[in-house]
Design a protein around this motif. Structure first.
Motif, PDB file in Angstrom:
ATOM      1  N   SER A 171     -34.876  21.434 -23.485  1.00 40.40           N
ATOM      2  CA  SER A 171     -35.776  20.710 -24.382  1.00 40.40           C
ATOM      3  C   SER A 171     -36.557  21.711 -25.206  1.00 40.40           C
ATOM      4  N   VAL A 172     -37.049  21.264 -26.358  1.00 42.76           N
ATOM      5  CA  VAL A 172     -37.777  22.119 -27.294  1.00 42.76           C
ATOM      6  C   VAL A 172     -39.117  21.467 -27.612  1.00 42.76           C
ATOM      7  N   VAL A 173     -40.184  22.255 -27.518  1.00 42.92           N
ATOM      8  CA  VAL A 173     -41.494  21.782 -27.956  1.00 42.92           C
ATOM      9  C   VAL A 173     -41.926  22.648 -29.130  1.00 42.92           C
ATOM     10  N   HIS A 174     -42.710  22.067 -30.029  1.00 46.83           N
ATOM     11  CA  HIS A 174     -43.046  22.755 -31.272  1.00 46.83           C
ATOM     12  C   HIS A 174     -44.449  23.348 -31.204  1.00 46.83           C
ATOM     13  N   GLY A 175     -44.498  24.613 -30.783  1.00 48.78           N
ATOM     14  CA  GLY A 175     -45.745  25.337 -30.762  1.00 48.78           C
ATOM     15  C   GLY A 175     -46.466  25.305 -29.424  1.00 48.78           C
ATOM     16  N   VAL A 176     -47.470  26.162 -29.324  1.00 46.57           N
ATOM     17  CA  VAL A 176     -48.214  26.325 -28.075  1.00 46.57           C
ATOM     18  C   VAL A 176     -48.974  25.063 -27.707  1.00 46.57           C
ATOM     19  N   GLU A 177     -49.575  24.404 -28.684  1.00 46.97           N
ATOM     20  CA  GLU A 177     -50.332  23.190 -28.382  1.00 46.97           C
ATOM     21  C   GLU A 177     -49.449  22.145 -27.708  1.00 46.97           C
ATOM     22  N   ALA A 178     -48.221  21.973 -28.233  1.00 44.74           N
ATOM     23  CA  ALA A 178     -47.296  21.003 -27.646  1.00 44.74           C
ATOM     24  C   ALA A 178     -46.864  21.439 -26.249  1.00 44.74           C
ATOM     25  N   MET A 179     -46.726  22.759 -26.027  1.00 45.76           N
ATOM     26  CA  MET A 179     -46.357  23.248 -24.698  1.00 45.76           C
ATOM     27  C   MET A 179     -47.467  22.959 -23.700  1.00 45.76           C
ATOM     28  N   VAL A 180     -48.706  23.185 -24.099  1.00 50.85           N
ATOM     29  CA  VAL A 180     -49.828  22.931 -23.190  1.00 50.85           C
ATOM     30  C   VAL A 180     -49.976  21.426 -22.939  1.00 50.85           C
ATOM     31  N   ASP A 181     -49.686  20.613 -23.931  1.00 44.90           N
ATOM     32  CA  ASP A 181     -49.664  19.151 -23.716  1.00 44.90           C
ATOM     33  C   ASP A 181     -48.610  18.790 -22.671  1.00 44.90           C
ATOM     34  N   THR A 182     -47.432  19.428 -22.776  1.00 41.82           N
ATOM     35  CA  THR A 182     -46.363  19.181 -21.806  1.00 41.82           C
ATOM     36  C   THR A 182     -46.778  19.643 -20.419  1.00 41.82           C
ATOM     37  N   LEU A 183     -47.447  20.791 -20.344  1.00 36.28           N
ATOM     38  CA  LEU A 183     -47.964  21.279 -19.064  1.00 36.28           C
ATOM     39  C   LEU A 183     -48.941  20.272 -18.460  1.00 36.28           C
ATOM     40  N   GLN A 184     -49.794  19.720 -19.289  1.00 37.74           N
ATOM     41  CA  GLN A 184     -50.737  18.705 -18.790  1.00 37.74           C
ATOM     42  C   GLN A 184     -49.990  17.500 -18.226  1.00 37.74           C
ATOM     43  N   GLN A 185     -48.985  17.029 -18.961  1.00 39.39           N
ATOM     44  CA  GLN A 185     -48.196  15.874 -18.494  1.00 39.39           C
ATOM     45  C   GLN A 185     -47.480  16.189 -17.181  1.00 39.39           C
ATOM     46  N   MET A 186     -46.935  17.408 -17.073  1.00 35.75           N
ATOM     47  CA  MET A 186     -46.254  17.798 -15.839  1.00 35.75           C
ATOM     48  C   MET A 186     -47.239  17.845 -14.676  1.00 35.75           C
ATOM     49  N   THR A 187     -48.436  18.363 -14.932  1.00 40.85           N
ATOM     50  CA  THR A 187     -49.460  18.459 -13.889  1.00 40.85           C
ATOM     51  C   THR A 187     -49.853  17.074 -13.388  1.00 40.85           C
TER      52      THR A 187
END
Length: 268
Positions: free
Chosen positions: A244-260
């Protein structure tokens, strides 16, 4: 989040492994200026309650840990040469034995860079590590000319000292000539904690080794998922091998939040 990420998050023991620069931290003009994206540290802290969380970076462990500054994580530095099972202020940094003979040759090359290249390339930053280091030319007035000068100056001495030169984003890496990379480090992390599921995220050329290892882990029966963090200069191969691909650091940290959140709910 994709269905495949959700299925990996349901595995126990679970591992979550991240690069720093360009993944959890926006690319900064100088290495010392890098900071985690707001919220990232707290999400890592929360995730570590339910999963084994690892940081695998090209930075030295002490430098990477300075930026993340979360206790209870596994910090892997210099692309896998250094390991620390927590913050270096409370845990010992382990340099893998096969890397030890290359510590002195690496310092010699960095000494040469400081003597010959720094005066010629205004803005060049020399970042020292326990083995080798990185020459950052992002701030040079002509980055491409700086790159050419660095490689031309170091090619022969590096060969003579049996060191390896590689490249990242506006950076030349001075590395030990070992087959250690982020992929090998990721495999060691998985085996050390006897994981059943693992997610890896990165954004640069050296992170491709991690994504390729995710593919091999999946072939070996692990639940595994690779995330590429896309920027304007992300290598195409990284996007090709990502699940999967996320666009930029902000989107990655959003994904990290969702995973958490997801693994916290799974635990309950």
């Amino acid at each position: 989040m994709s269905e495949s990420i959700t299925s990996v998050l349901a595995q126990r023991p679970l591992g979550l492994v991240f690069d720093i620069d360009g993944t959890l931290s926006p690319i900064a003009p100088t290495p010392d200026a890098a900071r985690l994206y707001p919220g990232a540290a707290e999400y890592l802290r929360q995730a570590s309650r339910f999963a084994h969380v690892g940081i695998i970076t090209g930075r030295a462990v002490a430098d990477g840990a300075r930026i993340v500054n979360v206790e209870g994580l596994t910090y892997v530095g210099t692309h896998g040469l250094e390991w620390c099972q927590g913050l270096p202020s409370t845990h010992e940094i382990e340099l893998i034995p096969e890397a030890v003979p290359y510590a002195q040759p690496g310092q010699e090359l960095l000494d040469l860079a400081e003597k010959e290249l720094v005066p010629q390339i205004p803005g060049l930053i020399v970042q020292r590590k326990s083995v080798g280091g990185t020459l950052h030319y992002r701030l040079a007035s002509d980055p491409e000319q700086a790159r050419t000068k660095i490689l031309a100056t170091l090619k022969e001495p590096a060969a003579r000292l049996h060191m390896h030169l590689d490249e990242g984003k506006r950076a030349v890496e001075i590395l030990a000539p070992l087959t250690i990379n982020k992929g090998k480090a990721l495999r060691r992390f998985v085996e050390h904690f006897r994981l059943k599921g693992v997610i890896f995220a990165g954004d640069d050329r050296t992170d491709l080794y991690g994504l390729l290892e995710i593919e091999r882990l999946r072939q070996d029966g692990y639940a595994a998922h690779g995330i590429a963090v896309q920027h304007a200069d992300t290598p195409p191969a990284l996007l090709e091998h990502a699940d999967s691909v996320v666009h930029g650091v902000e989107a990655m940290v959003d994904t990290l939040q969702q995973m958490t959140i997801a693994i916290g709910e799974e635990k309950e």
